[in-house]
Design a protein around this motif. Structure first.
Motif, PDB file in Angstrom:
ATOM      1  N   ILE A 106      41.384  61.729  46.180  1.00  0.00           N
ATOM      2  CA  ILE A 106      42.690  61.070  46.074  1.00  0.00           C
ATOM      3  C   ILE A 106      42.692  59.941  47.093  1.00  0.00           C
ATOM      4  O   ILE A 106      42.774  60.174  48.295  1.00  0.00           O
ATOM      5  N   GLU A 107      42.556  58.729  46.588  1.00  0.00           N
ATOM      6  CA  GLU A 107      42.392  57.583  47.477  1.00  0.00           C
ATOM      7  C   GLU A 107      43.521  56.570  47.386  1.00  0.00           C
ATOM      8  O   GLU A 107      43.697  55.761  48.287  1.00  0.00           O
ATOM      9  N   ASN A 108      44.267  56.573  46.301  1.00  0.00           N
ATOM     10  CA  ASN A 108      45.347  55.596  46.111  1.00  0.00           C
ATOM     11  C   ASN A 108      46.632  56.129  46.738  1.00  0.00           C
ATOM     12  O   ASN A 108      47.483  56.693  46.063  1.00  0.00           O
ATOM     13  N   ILE A 109      46.738  55.952  48.044  1.00  0.00           N
ATOM     14  CA  ILE A 109      47.876  56.458  48.809  1.00  0.00           C
ATOM     15  C   ILE A 109      48.619  55.257  49.383  1.00  0.00           C
ATOM     16  O   ILE A 109      48.056  54.486  50.163  1.00  0.00           O
ATOM     17  N   TYR A 110      49.876  55.113  48.985  1.00  0.00           N
ATOM     18  CA  TYR A 110      50.672  53.944  49.353  1.00  0.00           C
ATOM     19  C   TYR A 110      51.904  54.366  50.147  1.00  0.00           C
ATOM     20  O   TYR A 110      52.599  55.307  49.781  1.00  0.00           O
ATOM     21  N   VAL A 111      52.168  53.637  51.217  1.00  0.00           N
ATOM     22  CA  VAL A 111      53.336  53.888  52.062  1.00  0.00           C
ATOM     23  C   VAL A 111      54.176  52.620  52.104  1.00  0.00           C
ATOM     24  O   VAL A 111      53.643  51.516  52.272  1.00  0.00           O
ATOM     25  N   CYS A 112      55.466  52.798  51.975  1.00  0.00           N
ATOM     26  CA  CYS A 112      56.397  51.678  51.983  1.00  0.00           C
ATOM     27  C   CYS A 112      56.525  51.106  53.401  1.00  0.00           C
ATOM     28  O   CYS A 112      56.942  51.805  54.327  1.00  0.00           O
ATOM     29  N   GLN A 113      56.168  49.851  53.533  1.00  0.00           N
ATOM     30  CA  GLN A 113      56.239  49.174  54.821  1.00  0.00           C
ATOM     31  C   GLN A 113      57.669  49.140  55.357  1.00  0.00           C
ATOM     32  O   GLN A 113      57.909  49.396  56.540  1.00  0.00           O
TER      33      GLN A 113
ATOM     34  N   VAL B 271      49.648  58.038  44.854  1.00  0.00           N
ATOM     35  CA  VAL B 271      50.583  58.774  45.703  1.00  0.00           C
ATOM     36  C   VAL B 271      51.406  57.765  46.498  1.00  0.00           C
ATOM     37  O   VAL B 271      50.850  56.846  47.110  1.00  0.00           O
ATOM     38  N   PHE B 272      52.727  57.960  46.484  1.00  0.00           N
ATOM     39  CA  PHE B 272      53.645  57.026  47.132  1.00  0.00           C
ATOM     40  C   PHE B 272      54.530  57.771  48.128  1.00  0.00           C
ATOM     41  O   PHE B 272      55.029  58.859  47.831  1.00  0.00           O
ATOM     42  N   PHE B 273      54.744  57.161  49.284  1.00  0.00           N
ATOM     43  CA  PHE B 273      55.653  57.707  50.289  1.00  0.00           C
ATOM     44  C   PHE B 273      56.726  56.657  50.549  1.00  0.00           C
ATOM     45  O   PHE B 273      56.427  55.567  51.040  1.00  0.00           O
ATOM     46  N   LEU B 274      57.956  56.995  50.200  1.00  0.00           N
ATOM     47  CA  LEU B 274      59.094  56.073  50.310  1.00  0.00           C
ATOM     48  C   LEU B 274      60.218  56.727  51.099  1.00  0.00           C
ATOM     49  O   LEU B 274      60.379  57.956  51.066  1.00  0.00           O
ATOM     50  N   GLY B 275      61.043  55.923  51.731  1.00  0.00           N
ATOM     51  CA  GLY B 275      62.207  56.459  52.442  1.00  0.00           C
ATOM     52  C   GLY B 275      61.780  57.495  53.459  1.00  0.00           C
ATOM     53  O   GLY B 275      60.786  57.316  54.173  1.00  0.00           O
TER      54      GLY B 275
END
Length: 118
Positions: A73-80, A37-41
């Motif tokens: 669901i553990e692979n959660i990535y947020v854009c620095q 899971v990715f959170f961008l912008g």
């Protein structure tokens, strides 16, 4: 195993994208554990604490993000970079995430066999 990537790019409550993405993510977790899971912008705004969607007569689905660990669901990535651009830090977020530079997120996205964007 084929990884399935979920990318959140839209802010919450302006459209149904975030809610629909979260519903799809939870449904997909019943069929596979290979989820990223990715959170961008503006998508990073989905994870902000202390949202008040009732003020704009919107449904509060944000607290459901707290259930991700229960669905494995553990692979959660947020854009620095996205956090910095919005004046946010990891302390402003509702759940524990992996903060990554944009270049690392791109690399991780390339490892996903299918990507769904919300």
């Amino acid at each position: 195993m084929n990884n399935l990537g979920f990318v959140f790019r839209q802010p919450p409550h302006g459209s149904s994208c975030g809610r629909e993405g979260l519903d799809a993510l939870l449904a997909a977790s019943a069929y596979t554990e290979a989820l990223d899971v990715f959170f961008l912008g503006d998508g990073v705004l989905q994870l902000l604490k202390h949202q008040q969607p009732d003020a704009i007569l919107s449904r509060n689905y944000i607290a459901t993000f707290k259930m991700l660990p229960l669905y494995d669901i553990e692979n959660i990535y947020v854009c620095q970079q996205s956090l910095i651009e919005r004046g946010l830090s990891v302390d402003d977020l509702l759940i524990d995430v992996n903060i990554c530079p944009h270049s690392e997120l791109v690399t991780r996205l390339h490892c996903c066999h299918q990507i769904l964007t919300f």
